[in-house]
Each structure stands twice: as C-alpha cells, then as structure tokens.
Design a protein around this motif. Structure first.
Motif, short mmCIF file in Angstrom:
data_model
loop_
_atom_site.label_atom_id
_atom_site.label_comp_id
_atom_site.label_asym_id
_atom_site.label_seq_id
_atom_site.Cartn_x
_atom_site.Cartn_y
_atom_site.Cartn_z
N LEU A 6 42.34 94.25 52.76
CA LEU A 6 41.07 94.46 53.46
C LEU A 6 41.29 95.10 54.82
O LEU A 6 40.52 95.98 55.23
CB LEU A 6 40.33 93.13 53.63
N TRP A 38 38.59 99.71 47.45
CA TRP A 38 38.11 98.33 47.55
C TRP A 38 37.37 97.93 46.27
O TRP A 38 37.58 96.82 45.75
CB TRP A 38 37.23 98.22 48.78
N THR A 47 30.60 94.89 44.93
CA THR A 47 31.48 96.02 45.27
C THR A 47 31.02 97.30 44.61
O THR A 47 31.05 98.36 45.22
CB THR A 47 32.94 95.73 44.89
N TRP A 153 29.90 98.22 53.59
CA TRP A 153 31.18 97.61 53.18
C TRP A 153 31.46 96.37 54.01
O TRP A 153 31.82 95.32 53.47
CB TRP A 153 32.32 98.62 53.34
N VAL A 157 31.82 92.51 52.76
CA VAL A 157 33.05 91.73 52.96
C VAL A 157 32.75 90.43 53.72
O VAL A 157 33.24 89.37 53.33
CB VAL A 157 34.11 92.58 53.74
#
Length: 160
Positions: A6, A38, A47, A153, A157
């Motif tokens: 990450l 990712w 995702t 993103w 996360v």
C-alpha cells in the motif's frame, strides 16, 4: 495487500501527481497503473469500482484535454518554479480541504509566487490571468481529475 505494498502504491501515485506537473512525464498513466496494481492485488468490489472510476476520470481527462488550450508557459513568461509551487500546493490543498482545496491551492500559490516575483498585487493578478490562459486550465483540469482518482483510492483504503 500488505502495508508495504500500500505504501508503494501510494508512493507511485504521488510520483504520478508530481508527473502531471512535469512536462513529458505520463502522470495520469502512472496513477492508473498504481490503481490497477492495487485492484489486481486485492480484488474486491470496492477495488474494481475504484479502478473503473479512475479509468473513467482519466479517460475524461484525455477527452477534455483536446478542448483545452495547449500548454505554452514560455510564451506567457511563467517560470517553472511558479507552476511547480502551484501544483505542489494544489496537491497538499486537496487533502487539507477535500476537492476544492486543490483548485484554491493552485490558484493561490501561483498568485503568491507571481506577486513575490513581480512585487505588486496588480502585477501578480495580471500574471495569474496569463498563467491560467497559457497553462493553468489544462494543468488544473488534469491535476484535479488525477487528484480525484487518488482521493478515491485513499478513501477506499482508509474506509473500505
């Protein structure tokens, strides 16, 4: 996905954001590749949704880029340091004040840098107008859409 992966994806995205500001560096392609990495490493609905969203945003950027004026900073007499300052403050501003902070940061930093360079507020405003005509709109649009992809993103996360 491990924490180190990450961090590597985030560093790659940061490199892509800086690449938007540097001519010749494919910043949005780097950002898209990081999102793809990712999404392929950690395949979930979130995702894939972020990957699809980032793809749409970056394709929209490509479509709108044809409608924007070409980048001609040298004709406007704009030093690269001014554009870099605007871009870096826009990146920081996007995360401090989500979404609108990027736009305000870019315009504010370009005005501030030009006011310091030229010595007066009127000259700074006139230079800001010429910067925005020469490069600002296309750079700002590309940076804003890339920041939205990176923000999606980051949101996935942190909260996903």
């Amino acid at each position: 996905m491990s924490v180190w992966q990450l961090v590597a994806v985030g560093a790659l995205m940061l490199l892509g954001l800086v690449g938007v500001l540097v001519p010749g560096v494919p910043g949005q392609a780097i950002i898209w590749a990081a999102v793809l990495w990712w999404a392929l490493t950690d395949p979930t609905q979130v995702t894939w949704g972020v990957l699809i969203g980032a793809t749409v945003l970056l394709l929209l950027n490509q479509a709108l880029k044809a409608l924007m004026p070409t980048r001609r900073p040298r004709e406007a007499g704009v030093p690269r340091t001014t554009l870099m300052a605007g871009g870096l403050v826009a990146i920081a501003g996007f995360f401090v004040v989500p979404v609108v902070g990027g736009i305000l940061g870019y315009v504010g930093a370009v005005y501030g840098a030009e006011r310091l360079r030229l010595g007066s507020g009127a000259a700074g405003r006139a230079s800001l107008r010429s910067v925005m005509r020469a490069t600002g709109y296309s750079v700002l649009l590309e940076l804003f859409l890339c920041l939205l992809a990176v923000g999606a993103w980051l949101g996935a996360v942190v909260w996903g």
